[in-house]
Design an enzyme around this catalytic site. Structure first.
Site, mmCIF file in Angstrom:
data_model
loop_
_atom_site.group_PDB
_atom_site.id
_atom_site.type_symbol
_atom_site.label_atom_id
_atom_site.label_comp_id
_atom_site.label_asym_id
_atom_site.label_seq_id
_atom_site.Cartn_x
_atom_site.Cartn_y
_atom_site.Cartn_z
ATOM 1 N N ASP A 152 0.902 -1.152 0.000
ATOM 2 C CA ASP A 152 0.000 0.000 0.000
ATOM 3 C C ASP A 152 0.937 1.197 0.000
ATOM 4 O O ASP A 152 1.604 1.470 1.006
ATOM 5 C CB ASP A 152 -0.878 0.015 1.251
ATOM 6 C CG ASP A 152 -1.878 1.155 1.205
ATOM 7 O OD1 ASP A 152 -1.486 2.282 0.817
ATOM 8 O OD2 ASP A 152 -3.048 0.937 1.546
ATOM 9 N N HIS A 153 0.995 1.911 -1.126
ATOM 10 C CA HIS A 153 2.053 2.918 -1.254
ATOM 11 C C HIS A 153 1.908 4.046 -0.233
ATOM 12 O O HIS A 153 2.869 4.761 0.029
ATOM 13 C CB HIS A 153 2.142 3.448 -2.692
ATOM 14 C CG HIS A 153 1.048 4.402 -3.076
ATOM 15 N ND1 HIS A 153 -0.201 3.991 -3.438
ATOM 16 C CD2 HIS A 153 1.021 5.756 -3.147
ATOM 17 C CE1 HIS A 153 -0.952 5.041 -3.720
ATOM 18 N NE2 HIS A 153 -0.232 6.133 -3.556
ATOM 19 N N HIS A 208 -5.943 2.679 1.619
ATOM 20 C CA HIS A 208 -5.225 3.864 2.097
ATOM 21 C C HIS A 208 -5.856 4.488 3.354
ATOM 22 O O HIS A 208 -5.153 4.823 4.313
ATOM 23 C CB HIS A 208 -5.151 4.926 1.000
ATOM 24 C CG HIS A 208 -4.653 4.404 -0.321
ATOM 25 N ND1 HIS A 208 -3.642 3.476 -0.410
ATOM 26 C CD2 HIS A 208 -5.012 4.674 -1.598
ATOM 27 C CE1 HIS A 208 -3.418 3.201 -1.695
ATOM 28 N NE2 HIS A 208 -4.244 3.920 -2.429
HETATM 29 C C1 BG6 Z 1 -4.554 4.733 -5.882
HETATM 30 C C2 BG6 Z 1 -5.972 4.858 -6.369
HETATM 31 O O1 BG6 Z 1 -4.410 3.602 -5.084
HETATM 32 O O2 BG6 Z 1 -4.220 5.882 -5.109
HETATM 33 C C3 BG6 Z 1 -6.141 6.139 -7.189
HETATM 34 O O3 BG6 Z 1 -6.306 3.745 -7.186
HETATM 35 C C4 BG6 Z 1 -5.676 7.332 -6.405
HETATM 36 O O4 BG6 Z 1 -7.502 6.314 -7.575
HETATM 37 C C5 BG6 Z 1 -4.284 7.099 -5.833
HETATM 38 O O5 BG6 Z 1 -5.676 8.442 -7.281
HETATM 39 C C6 BG6 Z 1 -3.900 8.210 -4.877
HETATM 40 O O6 BG6 Z 1 -2.543 8.088 -4.545
HETATM 41 P P1 BG6 Z 1 -1.697 9.389 -4.150
HETATM 42 O O7 BG6 Z 1 -0.380 8.853 -3.724
HETATM 43 O O8 BG6 Z 1 -1.638 10.234 -5.386
HETATM 44 O O9 BG6 Z 1 -2.468 10.053 -3.060
#
Ligand code: BG6
Length: 526
Positions: A217-218, A280
Site C-alpha cells: 500500500d504505497h 489507504h
Molecule cells: C490509488 C488509487 O491507489 O491511489 C487512485 O487507485 C488514487 O484512484 C491514488 O488516485 C492516490 O494516490 P496518491 O499517492 O496520489 O495520493
C-alpha cells in the site's frame, strides 16, 4: 500560516523542498542510510506487467532514483516480463523516455541512466502460458550466472493475473528459497471483497509462505505517513492527550482534485470505497489509532495495527445509512467507460468507532473523493473544548474552534498545532493561531517517492510497512458492509456535487447533525 477554514485552492505537480534564509534546511538522509543491512547478495527484480503504466510511471523511476542516490545494491538487475514483443534495448529505450517524464529528478543524467540501463533486461512471455515461465527461469538463471541471488517477483499486472502468476511460479519451483530469498509483491486491489481476498491469500499461501509475501500500500511508503509513527512514539508530549479524554474526534481526508478521467472502466466497478477506503484510509486510521508496539519490527507493528481493525465496531445493515454519506461528481457519468446511469460513489464519508480503552466514544471520520476542491491528504485530531468558559465576553466557547493537530500528509507535508492566543490590546479577545512544522522548510532536497523505501524494504525482507494477510481480510470485513449497502438498488442515487467542491451538501449536513464540521483547508504550498 493563517488558519482559514473552507479555503479553496488549487495546485498540481511536485512540491519543491527548499530552505529559506530564516530557516536553513537540514539535508535529507539518503534512503540508503536506513537500509544498512541490504545483503551483499545479488538481487533480481522481476516485474510482471512490464509494459504497464505502474512499471513505467512508478516502479522504474523509483528504482532509477534509488540507483542515482546510491541506495540500490550494486548487483541488482531488473527483468521485465510481459506479452509485448520487445528486445532488451527496445524496453530500455521506452523506459528512458518514461523515466525522464516521471522520475521528478530533473533532466535525465546520461551517465547514470547508462549505468542503470545496463541493469535492465526484458523477457517476452504470456502469463497464461506456463511454459513461458520455464523460459523465464532459464533466462533468470543465465543472468544470475547460475549462482545465488535474492529475487523479488513484482505483480504489476491486472489483478486477474495474480493467481496464474503465482501458480506458474510454484509449478516451476521459482518460489523455493534454495538459491536465495524469493519474495513476492502484490499490488492493490487485493481482492474485491472479503471472500476474494481470502481466496487470493489462500492461493498465494499454496506457493509462498506469509514471510515471503509483501502486500503493498504505497501510502505506507510516504515519508509523512511514517512520520506519524515518529510523532507518536518518539515523543512524550502527545501520548498523554492521544485518547478519548482529550480527543473529541478524528478526521482523515484524502481529497483528490483530479477526476476519474481515463480510468472510468475500472473505477466504476470499484468506487471510492474499494479504491481508497479499504486500503489507504484504513492504513491511515491504523497508524493514527494503534498502540505503541513493543519493538519496531514487522510482527509487532502489524499486530498493533490489526488490533485497531479488530476493535472497530461492526455495524448492522440498518446502521450503515446513518454512518456515511455518498456522493458523485456531476460530470462523472460523462467520463469514458462510465455508464450514463452509474450509481458509483466518487465521494464517500464514513464514521467508524474504535471500541477500546483509548478511543471509546471518539468517532473516526474517513472521507475521500475525486474531483474535489484540491489535492490534500490530512489527518485532523480534533480536541475537546476546555472544561470551563472563562472568556465568554469574546466569542462564546460553543462557537469557538477547538484545538486541533493537523497532520498534512501531502502535498504540503508537515504538521500544525492550532490553539488560541490573546489578540494584543484591551480585553480578552482570542484568535486561533498555529505552531507549524513543514518538511519544505526543515529539510532540503526532494522527498523520496513512496515506492523507493518500499522497494528497498522488500529487497531487505522487512515487511513492517506491508499489509499482512489478516490485515487485508479485516479491512475488507470493515468496508464490505458499506459496499453492499451502497450498492443496494433501494437506495437513492448518490448525492451530486460540483467538480471542485468538498463533496455533496449532505456531507456538511451529516457532520453538522453530529455537532461537528469538516476541516476543509487546501494546503498552502511554499
Ligand atoms: C490509488 C488509487 O491507489 O491511489 C487512485 O487507485 C488514487 O484512484 C491514488 O488516485 C492516490 O494516490 P496518491 O499517492 O496520489 O495520493
Amino acid at each position: 500560516m493563517p488558519v482559514d477554514g473552507n479555503a479553496k485552492g488549487s495546485h498540481d505537480g511536485p512540491v519543491a523542498f527548499r530552505a529559506t534564509a530564516e530557516c536553513p534546511a537540514r539535508g535529507l538522509l539518503p534512503v540508503a542510510a536506513f537500509h544498512p543491512h541490504l545483503s551483499a547478495m545479488p538481487h533480481t527484480i522481476v516485474i510482471f506487467g512490464a509494459s504497464g503504466d505502474l512499471t513505467s510511471r512508478k516502479l522504474v523511476p523509483a528504482l532509477y532514483n534509488l540507483m542515482r542516490s546510491g541506495a540500490l545494491p550494486d548487483h541488482t538487475r531488473i527483468v521485465g516480463f510481459s506479452r509485448t514483443p520487445m528486445t532488451d534495448d527496445e524496453w530500455r529505450t521506452s523506459l528512458r523516455e518514461t523515466t525522464a517524464k516521471h522520475c521528478d529528478c530533473g533532466p535525465l543524467d546520461e551517465p547514470s541512466w547508462q549505468t542503470f540501463a545496463a541493469t535492465i533486461h526484458y523477457q517476452p512471455g504470456d502469463i497464461g502460458r506456463p511454459e513461458d515461465f520455464a523460459v523465464l527461469e532459464t533466462r533468470l538463471r543465465q543472468l544470475e550466472g547460475g549462482g545465488e541471488a535474492d529475487r523479488v517477483y513484482y505483480l504489476a499486472t491486472a489483478p486477474q493475473f495474480y493467481e496464474p502468476v503465482v501458480s506458474s511460479l510454484g509449478a516451476h519451483g521459482m518460489a523455493v528459497q534454495d538459491h536465495g530469498a524469493r519474495r513476492i509483491v502484490v499490488e492493490k486491489p487485493f481482492g474485491t471483497d472479503l471472500t476474494t481476498a481470502q481466496s487470493l491469500n489462500a492461493h498465494i499461501h499454496t506457493v509462498f509462505r506469509e514471510s515471503q509475501v509483501f502486500r503493498i500500500d504505497h501510502y505506507l511508503g510516504k515519508e509523512s505517513v511514517q512520520n506519524i509513527l515518529a510523532l507518536r512514539f518518539a515523543n512524550t508530549i502527545f501520548e498523554p492527550i492521544w485518547n478519548r479524554r482529550y480527543v473529541d474526534h478524528v478526521q482523515i481526508t484524502v481529497a483528490e482534485e483530479v477526476p476519474v478521467g481515463r480510468r472510468g472502466g475500472y473505477y466504476d466497478t470499484a468506487g471510492v470505497l474499494r479504491d481508497m477506503f479499504q486500503n489507504h484510509l484504513l492504513q491511515l486510521l491504523m497508524v493514527t489509532a494503534m498502540e505503541a508496539p513493543a519493538r519496531f519490527n514487522a510482527s509487532a507493528v502489524r499486530n498493533e495495527k490489526v488490533k485497531v481493525l479488530e476493535a472497530i465496531r461492526p455495524l448492522l445493515p440498518e446502521q450503515i445509512a446513518a454512518a456515511g454519506v455518498r456522493g458523485q461528481y456531476r460530470d462523472y457519468r460523462h467520463e469514458p467507460g462510465v455508464p450514463a446511469d452509474s450509481r458509483t460513489a466518487t465521494f464517500g464519508a464514513i464514521r467508524l468507532e474504535v471500541d477500546n480503552w483509548r478511543w471509546q466514544g471518539v468517532p473516526f471520520y474517513l472521507r475521500s473523493g475525486k474531483a474535489m476542491s484540491c489535492r490534500t491528504t490530512q489527518i485532523v485530531i480534533g480536541f475537546r473544548q476546555p472544561p470551563l468558559e472563562l472568556f465568554a465576553n469574546d466569542t462564546p466557547m460553543s462557537a469557538r474552534e477547538a484545538n486541533r493537530l493537523v497532520i498534512q500528509i501531502q502535498p504540503a507535508e508537515g504538521i500544525q498545532l492550532h490553539f488560541h492566543t490573546k489578540v494584543p490590546g484591551a480585553g480578552m479577545h482570542l484568535r486561533l493561531t498555529d505552531l507549524e512544522f513543514s518538511y519544505s522548510r526543515e529539510f532540503a532536497g526532494r522527498l523520496p517517492e513512496a515506492y523507493e523505501p518500499l522497494l528497498l524494504d522488500v529487497m531487505e525482507g522487512d515487511a513492517s510497512l506491508f499489509a499482512r494477510a489478516d490485515e487485508v481480510e479485516k479491512s475488507w470485513e470493515i468496508i464490505d458492509p458499506f459496499v453492499q449497502a451502497w450498492a443496494s438498488p433501494d437506495l437513492a442515487p448518490p448525492d451530486l456535487y460540483e467538480n471542485g467542491d468538498w463533496g455533496p451538501m449532505s456531507s456538511f449536513e451529516w457532520m453538522a447533525s453530529q455537532g461537528r464540521t469538516w476541516f476543509d483547508m487546501c494546503p498552502v504550498l511554499t
